[in-house]
Design a protein around this motif. Structure first.
Motif, PDB file in Angstrom:
ATOM      1  N   PRO A   1       0.802  -1.153  -0.036  1.00 32.87           N
ATOM      2  CA  PRO A   1       0.012  -0.032   0.106  1.00 32.87           C
ATOM      3  C   PRO A   1       0.813   0.941   0.112  1.00 32.87           C
ATOM      4  CG  PRO A   1       0.119  -0.846   2.252  1.00 32.87           C
ATOM      5  CD  PRO A   1       0.808  -1.906   1.189  1.00 32.87           C
ATOM      6  N   ASN A   2      -0.054   2.548  -0.067  1.00 34.72           N
ATOM      7  CA  ASN A   2       1.096   3.779  -0.216  1.00 34.72           C
ATOM      8  C   ASN A   2       1.071   4.363   1.233  1.00 34.72           C
ATOM      9  OD1 ASN A   2       1.347   3.820  -3.031  1.00 34.72           O
ATOM     10  ND2 ASN A   2      -0.555   4.437  -3.498  1.00 34.72           N
ATOM     11  N   SER A   3       0.410   3.807   2.024  1.00 37.36           N
ATOM     12  CA  SER A   3       0.547   4.438   3.439  1.00 37.36           C
ATOM     13  C   SER A   3       1.988   4.333   3.904  1.00 37.36           C
ATOM     14  CB  SER A   3      -0.227   3.713   4.622  1.00 37.36           C
ATOM     15  OG  SER A   3       0.193   4.192   5.721  1.00 37.36           O
ATOM     16  N   ASP A   4       2.550   5.389   4.409  1.00 35.93           N
ATOM     17  CA  ASP A   4       3.918   5.293   4.937  1.00 35.93           C
ATOM     18  C   ASP A   4       3.995   4.546   6.157  1.00 35.93           C
ATOM     19  OD1 ASP A   4       5.810   6.866   3.083  1.00 35.93           O
ATOM     20  OD2 ASP A   4       4.486   8.412   3.441  1.00 35.93           O
ATOM     21  N   TRP A   5       3.191   4.771   7.347  1.00 38.48           N
ATOM     22  CA  TRP A   5       3.427   3.744   8.497  1.00 38.48           C
ATOM     23  C   TRP A   5       3.191   2.307   8.170  1.00 38.48           C
ATOM     24  CZ3 TRP A   5       0.106   0.874  10.891  1.00 38.48           C
ATOM     25  CH2 TRP A   5      -1.257   0.998  11.050  1.00 38.48           C
ATOM     26  N   VAL A   6       2.134   2.115   7.529  1.00 40.45           N
ATOM     27  CA  VAL A   6       1.868   0.706   6.990  1.00 40.45           C
ATOM     28  C   VAL A   6       3.088   0.116   6.284  1.00 40.45           C
ATOM     29  CG1 VAL A   6       0.745  -1.034   5.933  1.00 40.45           C
ATOM     30  CG2 VAL A   6      -0.553   1.135   6.785  1.00 40.45           C
ATOM     31  N   ARG A   7       3.934   0.718   5.659  1.00 45.12           N
ATOM     32  CA  ARG A   7       5.166   0.222   4.718  1.00 45.12           C
ATOM     33  C   ARG A   7       6.094   0.153   5.704  1.00 45.12           C
ATOM     34  NH1 ARG A   7       4.640   1.140  -0.660  1.00 45.12           N
ATOM     35  NH2 ARG A   7       6.859   1.389  -0.878  1.00 45.12           N
ATOM     36  N   ARG A   8       6.127   1.103   6.610  1.00 50.87           N
ATOM     37  CA  ARG A   8       7.198   1.054   8.133  1.00 50.87           C
ATOM     38  C   ARG A   8       7.067  -0.185   8.778  1.00 50.87           C
ATOM     39  NH1 ARG A   8       6.118   5.512  11.547  1.00 50.87           N
ATOM     40  NH2 ARG A   8       4.986   4.057  12.554  1.00 50.87           N
ATOM     41  N   ASP A   9       5.991  -0.134   9.294  1.00 50.07           N
ATOM     42  CA  ASP A   9       5.630  -1.376  10.286  1.00 50.07           C
ATOM     43  C   ASP A   9       5.408  -2.428   9.775  1.00 50.07           C
ATOM     44  OD1 ASP A   9       6.192   0.638  11.891  1.00 50.07           O
ATOM     45  OD2 ASP A   9       4.032   1.006  12.736  1.00 50.07           O
ATOM     46  N   TYR A  10       4.707  -2.933   8.518  1.00 52.14           N
ATOM     47  CA  TYR A  10       4.382  -4.019   7.856  1.00 52.14           C
ATOM     48  C   TYR A  10       4.898  -4.447   6.642  1.00 52.14           C
ATOM     49  CZ  TYR A  10       0.980  -4.028  11.642  1.00 52.14           C
ATOM     50  OH  TYR A  10       0.250  -3.912  12.871  1.00 52.14           O
ATOM     51  N   GLY A  11       5.618  -3.418   6.040  1.00 57.26           N
ATOM     52  CA  GLY A  11       5.995  -3.663   4.538  1.00 57.26           C
ATOM     53  C   GLY A  11       5.084  -3.403   3.482  1.00 57.26           C
ATOM     54  N   SER A  12       5.645  -4.010   2.627  1.00 59.75           N
ATOM     55  CA  SER A  12       4.485  -3.742   1.229  1.00 59.75           C
ATOM     56  C   SER A  12       4.735  -4.910   0.274  1.00 59.75           C
ATOM     57  CB  SER A  12       5.024  -2.597   0.294  1.00 59.75           C
ATOM     58  OG  SER A  12       6.275  -2.621  -0.068  1.00 59.75           O
ATOM     59  N   LYS A  13       3.610  -5.044  -0.555  1.00 62.51           N
ATOM     60  CA  LYS A  13       3.644  -5.906  -1.638  1.00 62.51           C
ATOM     61  C   LYS A  13       3.957  -5.410  -2.957  1.00 62.51           C
ATOM     62  CE  LYS A  13      -0.082  -8.952  -1.643  1.00 62.51           C
ATOM     63  NZ  LYS A  13      -1.302  -9.556  -1.743  1.00 62.51           N
ATOM     64  N   SER A  14       4.998  -6.040  -3.542  1.00 64.55           N
ATOM     65  CA  SER A  14       5.262  -5.544  -4.747  1.00 64.55           C
ATOM     66  C   SER A  14       5.336  -6.259  -6.003  1.00 64.55           C
ATOM     67  CB  SER A  14       6.954  -5.412  -4.758  1.00 64.55           C
ATOM     68  OG  SER A  14       7.458  -4.990  -5.951  1.00 64.55           O
ATOM     69  N   VAL A  15       4.793  -6.079  -7.286  1.00 59.88           N
ATOM     70  CA  VAL A  15       4.753  -6.786  -8.449  1.00 59.88           C
ATOM     71  C   VAL A  15       5.323  -6.296  -9.570  1.00 59.88           C
ATOM     72  CG1 VAL A  15       2.436  -7.876  -7.301  1.00 59.88           C
ATOM     73  CG2 VAL A  15       2.294  -5.908  -8.942  1.00 59.88           C
ATOM     74  N   THR A  16       5.873  -7.230 -10.240  1.00 57.55           N
ATOM     75  CA  THR A  16       5.916  -6.686 -11.805  1.00 57.55           C
ATOM     76  C   THR A  16       5.132  -7.609 -12.764  1.00 57.55           C
ATOM     77  OG1 THR A  16       8.154  -7.994 -11.496  1.00 57.55           O
ATOM     78  CG2 THR A  16       8.235  -6.022 -11.812  1.00 57.55           C
ATOM     79  N   ILE A  17       4.526  -6.728 -13.771  1.00 59.36           N
ATOM     80  CA  ILE A  17       3.419  -7.515 -14.422  1.00 59.36           C
ATOM     81  C   ILE A  17       4.210  -8.052 -15.508  1.00 59.36           C
ATOM     82  CG2 ILE A  17       1.080  -7.073 -15.363  1.00 59.36           C
ATOM     83  CD1 ILE A  17       0.856  -4.668 -13.601  1.00 59.36           C
ATOM     84  N   GLY A  18       4.582  -9.277 -15.688  1.00 56.21           N
ATOM     85  CA  GLY A  18       5.461  -9.864 -16.750  1.00 56.21           C
ATOM     86  C   GLY A  18       4.784 -10.097 -17.925  1.00 56.21           C
ATOM     87  N   ASN A  19       3.402 -10.270 -18.194  1.00 52.82           N
ATOM     88  CA  ASN A  19       2.821 -10.287 -19.445  1.00 52.82           C
ATOM     89  C   ASN A  19       2.376  -9.260 -19.978  1.00 52.82           C
ATOM     90  OD1 ASN A  19       0.776 -10.022 -17.577  1.00 52.82           O
ATOM     91  ND2 ASN A  19      -0.864 -10.767 -18.845  1.00 52.82           N
ATOM     92  N   LEU A  20       2.529  -8.085 -19.324  1.00 51.64           N
ATOM     93  CA  LEU A  20       2.388  -6.695 -19.725  1.00 51.64           C
ATOM     94  C   LEU A  20       3.695  -6.166 -20.628  1.00 51.64           C
ATOM     95  CD1 LEU A  20       0.018  -5.062 -17.621  1.00 51.64           C
ATOM     96  CD2 LEU A  20      -0.543  -6.342 -19.388  1.00 51.64           C
ATOM     97  N   THR A  21       4.774  -6.414 -19.739  1.00 48.54           N
ATOM     98  CA  THR A  21       6.074  -6.033 -20.388  1.00 48.54           C
ATOM     99  C   THR A  21       6.238  -6.617 -21.727  1.00 48.54           C
ATOM    100  OG1 THR A  21       6.734  -5.669 -18.062  1.00 48.54           O
ATOM    101  CG2 THR A  21       8.570  -5.742 -19.539  1.00 48.54           C
TER     102      THR A  21
END
Ligand code: ZN
Length: 664
Positions: free
Chosen positions: A377-397
Motif C-alpha cells: 500500500p501507499n501508507s507510509d506507516w503501514v510500509r514502515r511497520d508491515y512492509g509492502s507487496k510488490s509486483v512486476t507484471i510480466g505479461n504486459l512488459t
C-alpha cells in the motif's frame, strides 16, 4: 505507487510469436493485446475467482470517468449515442475527426490526455456536432442540455488541464479533475487538511484519500466520502456484489478475510479500516490469484492526496517469481549497502514480498493505459511497520517488448552498433530487473525522520518518490551482487539499462510532449531530472555527453562506472529530501532538471520520431472472460476470448457497467 512503461525507449528484439499483440493505431496511441499465459492451467475454482474479480474490476469504470472531470460521463454518453446512431456520412473529415476524438476520450477516461493531462482539441466543428446530435435522434430537450458541454469540449480556455502541476498557480482551482468541488482553492484545501492533521500520530490515516472536498453555499468546506450510499455509492454497491460472489472461490481463508475487510471499508469509507485492509492484503502472499480493487494512486490529484479508482486481477507467475524472490530475500543487504546516509535507512526492512504476476484484467485507472509494476500500500506507516507487496507484471512488459519488435527506434536513437547490440542482448532482462528493483526494493527502502510530515513535498512528492525508486534501481542494477545472485549474466549487462535510461530521459521520452509544453507527469519528470542532473554533474569529467553525428543528437556515455557513482550521489540526496521533507530542495531539483524542455532538441527528436510512424503511448484491450454454466447455472469452466475490438469493448463496458448517473 506504480511504475509506468518508458514506452518510447523499448527497442529490444524478441522471439517469434504469432499472438496478435498489435491492434489499431489512432492519434498518439497504439492499442495492444496481452496474452494471459497460464489461465487454462488454473483450477476451476481459481478461474471462477478470476471471473468474479474481473467483473468487480469493471464495475468501477464510471468512477474514474467522473473523477477525471465532472462533465466526462455526460460527454461520453453524448458521443457514444452519436457514434452508434449517426445516420449521416461516415466518410467526411468531420466524422473521422469525431471518431478519433471519441477513441482518445475512451482511452483517457475523459477529455484530457491520460499522460500529459492537457485537453484534447477536437478537429471537427461545433456546427457538425450539433448536426450529428440531430442525426442520431437526440431529443431537442437533451440537445438543449448538451449545450453546456460545448464550451467544455471546444473552448481551449475552459478546463485546459486535468491535473495542473505548474509551479506558482493555484493547482486546485486550475485543475479540471473532480477531486475538489467548484470554487475550492489550493490554500483552502491545504488549510482544511492541515487543521485536521493530528499533532503526533505515529499511524496517521491517509487524510483525504477517499473523498471529494466541496464548498457549501455558505462557504463551508466538507468531504463527500466515496462509499456505499455515499458519493459513487451506486458503482460501489456493484463492486461489493461481485466481491461477495468471488469470496467462496478464494483458495484460502486469509484471502476471504481480505475481501471481507475491503467490503467493510467500501461500506463505511473509514480510512482506519482501509489501513487494516491494506495490512491483511499485503500479508496475503500465498494465494496464486490476487487483486487490487479500490481508490489507490494519487497521481491525478494536484495535491497528491486523493486517490483514483483502479483494479487489476492477476495470478502469480511462479517461474519468473524466483527472480524477485532473490531480491526480496536480500532486501536488508541492499538497504545496508546503499549510498544513503545511515540516518535515513531502515534498520529492519520488513515484509517485502515481491512477485511477477500475469495480469488477467485491467480496470479503472489501469485501463487501457497501465502500469508494468505496482508497489502497495501507499501508507507510509503501514510500509514502515508491515512492509509492502510488490509486483512486476510480466505479461504486459512482454507484450510491450514484442510489439516494439522491429520498430526502428534503436537504429535511430542509439549511438553505435556496439551499444545497440548490448541493448538487444540484455535490454529486456535489465529492464525487468530495473522494474523489480524499483518496485520491490526502491519504494520500500529508506525511512522518514521522526516528525517528518509524509505530505511535506506536496506537488513534488510523486516525482521525488518515483525518482528515488528509479535511482535505487539504477544504482543496484550495476552492482556485482546481481551477478553473484545470478540475476545478471555478467558485469557488462547493466550498461544496456544505463544507456536506454539516459537516452530516454534526455531524448526519446520527449516524443510524448507537444512542442512548447513542459513535462507534467510525475514519472516523466523523474526520468528527466535524473538524466539531466547526471549529465550536468558529470560534465567536467565528460561522464555523459550529448554529441552530434550527421546533424543528429545522440547520448554518449564515456564512463559507466562514474555514471553509477552519480546515480548513487543523487540517490543519497533524494533520500535526504524525502526523509527530511525538504520541500525547497525537492522543488529546486524537479524544476531545474525535470520540467523544462530544450526546444531545439525537442524539435529534432519529434522529427526523427515522426519518420518512424510509431505511437508514443500504448494501452491494452482486455480479454473477455466467458463463464460456461451447467443447467443449474453453476460455472463449469471459464473461457478466455481475445477477439473483441477496441470500440466494441468500450461500448460494451458503457452498456454493461453503466453504474453512475451523469452528474455526481
Ligand atoms: Zn514507482
Amino acid at each position: 505507487m506504480m511504475i509506468a512503461t518508458a514506452g518510447a525507449a523499448s527497442q529490444a528484439l524478441a522471439q517469434e510469436d504469432t499472438f496478435p499483440y498489435n491492434n489499431e493505431q489512432f492519434a498518439d496511441i497504439q492499442m495492444l493485446r496481452f496474452k494471459v499465459e497460464g489461465f487454462d492451467d488454473l483450477t476451476l475454482r481459481q478461474k471462477t475467482l478470476v471471473y468474479y474479480l474481473s467483473e468487480a474490476a469493471l464495475q468501477g469504470r464510471d468512477i474514474l470517468w467522473d473523477q477525471n472531470g465532472r462533465y466526462n460521463l455526460r460527454i461520453r454518453r453524448m458521443l457514444e449515442t452519436i457514434y452508434t446512431d449517426f445516420k449521416g456520412d461516415r466518410t467526411t473529415a468531420d466524422y473521422k475527426a469525431f471518431e478519433v476524438y471519441l477513441k482518445r476520450t475512451w482511452f483517457s477516461s475523459g477529455i484530457h490526455h491520460h499522460y500529459g493531462s492537457e485537453k484534447f482539441q477536437p478537429a471537427f466543428s461545433q456546427a457538425w456536432l450539433r448536426e450529428a446530435e440531430r442525426s442520431a435522434g437526440i431529443s431537442a430537450a437533451q440537445m438543449q442540455a448538451n449545450e453546456e458541454l460545448f464550451p467544455v469540449i471546444f473552448d481551449p480556455s475552459v478546463m485546459p488541464m486535468r491535473t495542473n502541476q505548474k509551479d506558482g498557480e493555484d493547482l486546485v482551482l486550475t485543475s479540471a479533475g473532480n477531486y475538489y468541488g467548484p470554487g475550492v482553492t489550493q490554500a483552502e484545501a491545504e488549510e482544511f487538511y492541515a487543521q485536521r492533521k493530528p499533532a503526533s500520530d505515529p499511524r496517521p490515516i491517509m487524510m483525504g484519500y477517499n473523498s471529494r472536498l466541496v464548498k457549501d453555499e455558505d462557504g463551508v468546506l466538507r468531504e463527500e466520502v466515496w462509499r456505499e450510499h455515499g458519493l459513487y455509492g451506486q458503482a460501489i454497491t456493484k463492486i461489493i456484489e461481485n466481491l461477495q460472489q468471488a469470496r467462496p472461490y478464494c483458495d484460502t481463508e486469509k484471502q476471504q478475510r481480505v475481501i471481507d475487510k475491503l467490503i467493510e471499508y467500501y461500506r463505511t469509507g473509514d480510512l482506519r479500516t482501509f489501513d487494516e485492509y491494506s495490512i491483511l492484503w499485503l500479508k496475503d502472499t500465498e494465494d496464486l490469484v490476487d487483486f487490487v480493487n479500490g481508490f489507490t494512486e494519487t497521481y491525478g490529484d494536484p495535491l497528491g492526496m486523493k486517490a483514483s479508482w483502479e483494479s487489476i486481477v492477476n495470478f502469480k507467475d511462479l517461474e519468473a517469481t524466483k527472480r524477485t524472490e532473490k531480491l526480496s530475500q536480500n532486501a536488508q543487504w541492499f538497504e545496508d549497502h546503499s549510498p544513503v546516509d545511515p540516518r535515513f535507512k531502515k534498520e529492519n526492512v520488513k515484509g517485502i514480498s515481491a512477485k511477477v504476476i500475469t495480469a488477467a484484467i485491467l480496470g479503472g485507472d489501469l485501463y487501457p493505459s497501465t502500469a508494468i509494476g505496482i508497489n502497495l500500500p501507499n501508507s507510509d506507516w503501514v510500509r514502515r511497520d508491515y512492509g509492502s507487496k510488490s509486483v512486476t507484471i510480466g505479461n504486459l512488459t512482454d507484450a510491450y517488448n514484442k510489439s516494439a519488435r522491429g520498430s526502428g527506434m534503436g537504429k535511430e536513437f542509439v549511438i553505435d552498433k556496439a551499444t545497440l547490440e548490448l541493448i538487444e542482448k540484455y535490454g529486456d532482462l535489465c529492464d525487468d530487473l530495473h522494474t523489480d528493483l524499483h518496485e520491490c526494493l526502491g519504494h520500500g527502502s529508506g525511512k522518514l525522520l521522526p516528525g517528518t510530515d509524509p505530505d511535506s513535498l506536496k506537488a513534488y512528492g510523486a516525482a521525488i518518490e518515483e525518482g528515488r525508486a528509479d535511482l535505487f534501481g539504477l544504482y543496484y542494477v550495476a552492482d556485482p551482487k546481481l551477478v553473484e545472485l545470478g540475476l545478471t549474466p555478467n558485469a557488462e549487462a547493466y550498461k544496456s539499462q544505463y544507456y536506454t535510461y539516459m537516452q530516454n530521459g534526455l531524448l526519446t521520452q520527449l516524443v510524448r510532449i507537444k512542442p512548447g509544453q513542459n513535462i507534467e507527469e510525475a514519472h516523466m519528470r523523474n526520468r528527466s531530472f535524473i538524466a539531466h542532473w547526471a549529465l550536468e554533474h558529470g560534465k567536467k569529467d565528460k561522464v555523459v555527453e550529448l554529441v552530434k553525428k550527421k546533424g543528429k543528437t545522440f547520448v554518449k556515455i564515456n564512463d559507466y562506472e562514474a555514471l553509477r557513482g552519480l546515480f548513487g550521489q543523487l540517490l543519497a540526496e533524494v533520500q535526504r529530501i524525502k526523509s527530511e521533507g525538504d520541500y525547497a530542495a525537492a522543488r529546486n531539483l524537479v524544476e531545474t532538471y525535470g520540467v523544462k524542455v530544450d526546444p531545439e532538441i525537442h524539435r529534432e527528436v519529434l522529427e526523427r520520431y515522426e519518420r518512424l510512424n510509431l505511437s508514443p503511448y500504448k494501452g491494452f484491450i482486455n480479454p473477455v472472460y466467458i463463464p460456461v454454466r451447467d443447467a443449474q447455472g453453476r460455472i463449469t469452466d471459464v473461457k478466455i476470448d481475445y477477439t473483441e475490438g477496441y470500440a466494441e469493448q468500450m461500448l460494451r463496458y458503457s452498456r454493461d457497467y453503466n453504474n453512475l448517473p451523469a452528474i455526481n
